[in-house]
Scaffold this motif. Structure first.
Motif, PDB file in Angstrom:
ATOM      1  N   LEU A 289     -24.793  11.500  -5.473  1.00  0.00           N
ATOM      2  CA  LEU A 289     -24.068  10.431  -6.166  1.00  0.00           C
ATOM      3  C   LEU A 289     -24.879   9.149  -6.265  1.00  0.00           C
ATOM      4  O   LEU A 289     -24.893   8.475  -7.306  1.00  0.00           O
ATOM      5  CB  LEU A 289     -22.749  10.159  -5.436  1.00  0.00           C
ATOM      6  CG  LEU A 289     -21.770   9.203  -6.098  1.00  0.00           C
ATOM      7  CD1 LEU A 289     -21.332   9.717  -7.462  1.00  0.00           C
ATOM      8  CD2 LEU A 289     -20.547   8.997  -5.202  1.00  0.00           C
ATOM      9  N   TYR A 290     -25.594   8.799  -5.186  1.00  0.00           N
ATOM     10  CA  TYR A 290     -26.275   7.493  -5.157  1.00  0.00           C
ATOM     11  C   TYR A 290     -27.795   7.586  -5.265  1.00  0.00           C
ATOM     12  O   TYR A 290     -28.465   6.556  -5.409  1.00  0.00           O
ATOM     13  CB  TYR A 290     -25.883   6.745  -3.875  1.00  0.00           C
ATOM     14  CG  TYR A 290     -24.390   6.545  -3.756  1.00  0.00           C
ATOM     15  CD1 TYR A 290     -23.679   5.825  -4.713  1.00  0.00           C
ATOM     16  CD2 TYR A 290     -23.677   7.104  -2.703  1.00  0.00           C
ATOM     17  CE1 TYR A 290     -22.311   5.659  -4.619  1.00  0.00           C
ATOM     18  CE2 TYR A 290     -22.308   6.943  -2.592  1.00  0.00           C
ATOM     19  CZ  TYR A 290     -21.625   6.225  -3.552  1.00  0.00           C
ATOM     20  OH  TYR A 290     -20.270   6.065  -3.460  1.00  0.00           O
ATOM     21  N   PRO A 316     -16.626   3.382  -3.214  1.00  0.00           N
ATOM     22  CA  PRO A 316     -17.815   3.848  -3.938  1.00  0.00           C
ATOM     23  C   PRO A 316     -18.353   2.832  -4.941  1.00  0.00           C
ATOM     24  O   PRO A 316     -19.568   2.782  -5.174  1.00  0.00           O
ATOM     25  CB  PRO A 316     -17.308   5.118  -4.643  1.00  0.00           C
ATOM     26  CG  PRO A 316     -16.167   5.593  -3.799  1.00  0.00           C
ATOM     27  CD  PRO A 316     -15.517   4.348  -3.271  1.00  0.00           C
ATOM     28  N   GLU A 317     -17.463   2.019  -5.518  1.00  0.00           N
ATOM     29  CA  GLU A 317     -17.912   1.040  -6.523  1.00  0.00           C
ATOM     30  C   GLU A 317     -18.909   0.047  -5.928  1.00  0.00           C
ATOM     31  O   GLU A 317     -19.805  -0.429  -6.622  1.00  0.00           O
ATOM     32  CB  GLU A 317     -16.707   0.293  -7.110  1.00  0.00           C
ATOM     33  CG  GLU A 317     -15.773   1.167  -7.939  1.00  0.00           C
ATOM     34  CD  GLU A 317     -16.508   1.908  -9.054  1.00  0.00           C
ATOM     35  OE1 GLU A 317     -17.317   1.265  -9.754  1.00  0.00           O
ATOM     36  OE2 GLU A 317     -16.279   3.113  -9.212  1.00  0.00           O
ATOM     37  N   LYS A 319     -21.158   0.710  -3.655  1.00  0.00           N
ATOM     38  CA  LYS A 319     -22.450   1.389  -3.538  1.00  0.00           C
ATOM     39  C   LYS A 319     -23.089   1.603  -4.911  1.00  0.00           C
ATOM     40  O   LYS A 319     -24.309   1.506  -5.059  1.00  0.00           O
ATOM     41  CB  LYS A 319     -22.282   2.701  -2.783  1.00  0.00           C
ATOM     42  CG  LYS A 319     -21.767   2.501  -1.357  1.00  0.00           C
ATOM     43  CD  LYS A 319     -21.547   3.817  -0.656  1.00  0.00           C
ATOM     44  CE  LYS A 319     -20.863   3.597   0.685  1.00  0.00           C
ATOM     45  NZ  LYS A 319     -19.463   3.123   0.541  1.00  0.00           N
ATOM     46  N   LYS A 320     -22.263   1.904  -5.911  1.00  0.00           N
ATOM     47  CA  LYS A 320     -22.804   2.053  -7.270  1.00  0.00           C
ATOM     48  C   LYS A 320     -23.414   0.736  -7.743  1.00  0.00           C
ATOM     49  O   LYS A 320     -24.490   0.703  -8.347  1.00  0.00           O
ATOM     50  CB  LYS A 320     -21.700   2.501  -8.227  1.00  0.00           C
ATOM     51  CG  LYS A 320     -21.216   3.927  -7.975  1.00  0.00           C
ATOM     52  CD  LYS A 320     -20.021   4.268  -8.870  1.00  0.00           C
ATOM     53  CE  LYS A 320     -19.481   5.660  -8.557  1.00  0.00           C
ATOM     54  NZ  LYS A 320     -18.262   5.980  -9.343  1.00  0.00           N
ATOM     55  N   ASN A 321     -22.713  -0.348  -7.461  1.00  0.00           N
ATOM     56  CA  ASN A 321     -23.244  -1.667  -7.805  1.00  0.00           C
ATOM     57  C   ASN A 321     -24.498  -1.973  -6.997  1.00  0.00           C
ATOM     58  O   ASN A 321     -25.479  -2.512  -7.518  1.00  0.00           O
ATOM     59  CB  ASN A 321     -22.176  -2.730  -7.539  1.00  0.00           C
ATOM     60  CG  ASN A 321     -22.671  -4.145  -7.782  1.00  0.00           C
ATOM     61  OD1 ASN A 321     -22.911  -4.538  -8.910  1.00  0.00           O
ATOM     62  ND2 ASN A 321     -22.827  -4.914  -6.716  1.00  0.00           N
ATOM     63  N   VAL A 323     -26.764   0.080  -5.809  1.00  0.00           N
ATOM     64  CA  VAL A 323     -27.933   0.801  -6.346  1.00  0.00           C
ATOM     65  C   VAL A 323     -28.587  -0.010  -7.463  1.00  0.00           C
ATOM     66  O   VAL A 323     -29.808  -0.201  -7.487  1.00  0.00           O
ATOM     67  CB  VAL A 323     -27.516   2.200  -6.861  1.00  0.00           C
ATOM     68  CG1 VAL A 323     -28.658   2.837  -7.663  1.00  0.00           C
ATOM     69  CG2 VAL A 323     -27.115   3.098  -5.700  1.00  0.00           C
ATOM     70  N   GLU A 324     -27.779  -0.523  -8.373  1.00  0.00           N
ATOM     71  CA  GLU A 324     -28.307  -1.297  -9.502  1.00  0.00           C
ATOM     72  C   GLU A 324     -28.931  -2.605  -9.024  1.00  0.00           C
ATOM     73  O   GLU A 324     -29.994  -3.025  -9.517  1.00  0.00           O
ATOM     74  CB  GLU A 324     -27.199  -1.574 -10.507  1.00  0.00           C
ATOM     75  CG  GLU A 324     -26.633  -0.318 -11.163  1.00  0.00           C
ATOM     76  CD  GLU A 324     -25.478  -0.629 -12.097  1.00  0.00           C
ATOM     77  OE1 GLU A 324     -25.206  -1.831 -12.325  1.00  0.00           O
ATOM     78  OE2 GLU A 324     -24.840   0.320 -12.591  1.00  0.00           O
TER      79      GLU A 324
END
Length: 700
Positions: A289-290, A316-317, A319-321, A323-324
């Motif tokens: 996912l990440y 999860p949001e 961690k998604k942020n 990563v960017e």
């Protein structure tokens, strides 16, 4: 001297008399035959003093039906004025200050026979803190040594720092493993959401100094970000001796990076949706996912020192942020951010000219570091055990009353099955005091040797021990032992344990409770607090957890729809209030307002049940305060309102609205009581007045 000044002075004189009488009654040898009469007289003096205090804070020129908060608390700001330095005054602040005075007495005295070995070590830690009178090169070098344990900080090493050798995942994992400091990401060992008898690993986000996403991104909170940025620059200069211009530019970079991280924080609504916030995953699922930017497997392995196959992915949001953000941020900024946050835990605020301020700061740090020990010490030494025993009697009455409420026609919006499960939950709910009387403190101090003059060395020992203790929880059953300092003053409902924790601080004599205080005072203050926490077990989050504290929504679809419809009423009501010209933000989640409204109803019903169960002669003797020409029911509402008497400095008003999930104190009085028919009846408020509006909001 004004009439108000004479009344205040009279109150102080009474308190001095009380102290003298208590000392004579409990300590004087050879006077057993007079103790009963002396205690009776002392009890009467305490009643008079309490009555005088209540009268002092009231403004009887205000019609209670127009603004009950002003009626009950109108004189508070003149007596307890907030200033820029003392940003807020209130009942909770008074109670906290009383608690802190007791802690100070313990910390500054010499060791005695009442001290446990652990308490002597705590006193040594406090002395090591107060021994730091200035931030000199020796102190700075110790901070730099901490940094060097994990690598190098670019702002210190400048051109010699090599980005190619920096691994941010490895770095934050080692820091968390060694000192338990969570930076950017955090691992918590918490009860499983669906089976809370076992602990599980939660991968979540760091704590943010400005608390909420709004504080980082809203335009009207820019002033807070500027203040925070300036504080970072000052710290870089003072603790790492960085040149002023470089410190300022670095601080701005760190603030910008933190703002980007904070954009991944949950909204207010998301925080209440546990099933969406907590996702059970395998490590391999998280790796896919990440990706390699956020190597979760390595982070978990380095932090915990072992492999974990399954865990909770919290928000999860975020961690998604993350990563960017990591992909577009220079490694230099990420490294500076990590190491700045590492040393922040070791930085001591020192005022070289003001020893009293240093002592206050060190006392606060000591209380936070050893929260459960301090609470236990106050409990054992300051007669809070007697109040705790009476508290259980109140708890039984309130537990019984709420079960009756759940069975009543008033709650016909709940389906029969949902009511049955709600009653089951209330029956299983517990109330405990954070006294830690059953805890073995010696295990926390194994291989800990506090020095009177090595503050940073002491902190290293404490952090290492805490980190190891946290890791060990993976293989241990869950226990309801809360030692977080934030709960030393604030009661809380721990949903996963279906239990309420009551702070020792609230049980100190003569604030909310004394044997001589009448029951309207006790139920209006401490009773309403308990009621508030009970209702949290049945609010937007609480309704998702069952009697055992496991994630299982006991509210069926029809009841759920009815709950949401009633919640919207509160949302409309509170968004129409203005606080010093600032309109309160509209919020879908109304958990705190619902807890205030339903909590005071529950406390009032429990008080009346108690009243009805007493013989009239006993009732008359126990429930009247001298000099207050109010009925017992009216005294209940006055007591409730005066718990929220507050003054807030102008500079803090906006931030209170934005960062606090609770409404400003005046609306914690006006809102719940204006929705309560029993209040309007007691004060004869005509329909259409502010305190008796035509439309009322009600849930429990």
């Amino acid at each position: 001297m004004s009439h108000t000044s004479r009344r205040i002075l009279h109150g102080f004189t009474l308190l001095l008399l009380i102290m003298q009488l208590v000392h004579q009654g409990l300590s004087a040898p050879g006077r057993q035959q007079t103790i009963a009469s002396s205690n009776s007289y002392t009890e009467r003096v305490l009643q008079i003093s309490k009555a005088a205090e209540i009268a002092n804070y009231m403004n009887k020129n205000v019609n209670p039906c127009d603004n009950f908060y002003e009626f009950a608390c109108g004189n508070w700001p003149r007596i307890n004025k907030a200033t820029r330095e003392k940003g807020r005054t209130g009942r909770l602040e008074q109670i906290s200050q009383g608690f802190d005075r007791k802690v100070k007495q313990f910390l500054i005295k010499e060791n005695d026979q009442l001290d446990t070995p652990e308490e002597k070590q705590i006193r040594s830690f406090y002395r090591s803190c107060t021994s730091v009178t200035r931030i000199d090169e020796s102190y700075r070098n110790k901070l730099k040594e901490v940094i060097r344990e994990f690598g190098g900080m670019p702002v210190l090493e400048e051109s010699s720092w090599k980005a190619s050798e920096f691994d941010w995942i490895e770095t934050i994992g080692k820091i968390a493993n060694t000192y338990g400091q969570s930076i950017i990401m955090k691992i918590e060992i918490e009860p499983d959401l669906y089976r809370n008898t076992k602990n599980t690993v939660h991968v979540t986000y760091q704590e943010f100094p400005l608390l909420t996403r709004g504080m980082y991104v809203n335009s009207d909170t820019e002033y807070a970000r500027k203040y925070y940025t300036a504080a970072i620059a000052i710290n870089l200069i003072e603790y790492l001796n960085i040149e002023s211009e470089l410190a300022q530019s670095t601080a701005e970079e760190l603030m910008s990076f933190e703002v980007e991280l904070a954009k991944g924080l949950p909204s207010e609504t998301e925080e209440k949706q546990a099933s969406k916030m907590f996702i059970w995953r395998t490590i391999s699922e998280m790796q896919k996912l990440y990706g390699s930017t956020l190597d979760i497997q390595r982070f978990v392995n380095v932090t915990l020192g072992e492999d974990i196959n399954n865990l909770y992915d919290v928000l999860p949001e975020y961690k998604k942020n993350l990563v960017e953000v990591i992909q577009r941020t220079p490694k230099r900024i990420v490294a500076n951010y990590i190491f700045y946050n590492l040393i922040k835990a070791f930085c001591l605020k020192v005022n070289e000219q003001e020893s009293k301020e240093r002592e206050r700061n060190c006392q606060s740090i000591t209380s936070d570091t050893f929260a459960k020990n301090v609470n236990n010490m106050i409990y054992r030494r300051h007669n809070t055990a007697d109040t705790a025993a009476e508290l259980q009697l109140m708890w039984i009455e309130m537990q019984k009353t709420f079960k009756q409420t759940l069975q009543s026609d008033r709650l016909n919006w709940l389906s029969p099955k949902s009511r049955e499960l709600a009653i089951e939950k209330m029956t299983a709910m517990k109330l405990e005091v954070n006294s830690h009387v059953k805890e073995d403190f010696s295990k926390d101090f194994v291989n800990i040797h506090m020095s009177d003059d090595d503050y940073i060395g002491n902190l290293k020992q404490i952090f290492k021990k805490a980190a190891a203790t946290e890791r060990a929880k993976i293989h241990l059953p869950t226990t309801f032992q809360i030692d977080n300092a934030q709960y030393s003053y604030s009661p809380s409902n721990f949903i996963q344990y279906n239990a309420i924790m009551m702070p020792v601080a609230l049980l100190q004599p003569y604030y909310l409770w004394a044997p001589s205080y009448s029951n309207p005072i006790k139920y209006g203050g401490l009773g309403a607090i308990i009621g508030h926490e009970i209702i949290h077990g049945f609010d937007a989050v609480g309704r998702s957890f069952d009697a055992q504290g496991n994630l299982h929504d006991w509210m069926d679809e029809k009841s759920f729809i009815n709950f949401n419809d009633r919640q919207k009423c509160f949302s409309e009501q509170y968004s129409n209030y203005s606080y010093y010209g600032i309109k309160l933000p509209k919020s879908e989640d109304q958990s705190e307002n619902i807890a205030d409204n339903s909590g005071v109803r529950l406390a009032f019903d429990a008080f009346r049940n108690w009243q009805n169960a007493q013989e009239s002669s006993l009732n008359d003797r126990k429930n009247l305060l001298p000099g207050l020409n109010y009925t017992n029911n009216q005294l209940f509402f006055i007591s409730y309102a005066q718990f929220w008497c507050t003054d807030v400095a102008k500079e803090q008003r906006l931030i209170n609205i934005i960062s606090d999930s609770h409404t400003p104190s005046m609306f914690r009085v006006i809102g719940p009581l204006s929705n309560f028919d029993e209040f309007s009846k007691e004060f004869n408020c005509a329909v259409g007045t502010q305190m008796n509006p035509i439309r009322k909001c009600e849930l429990y």
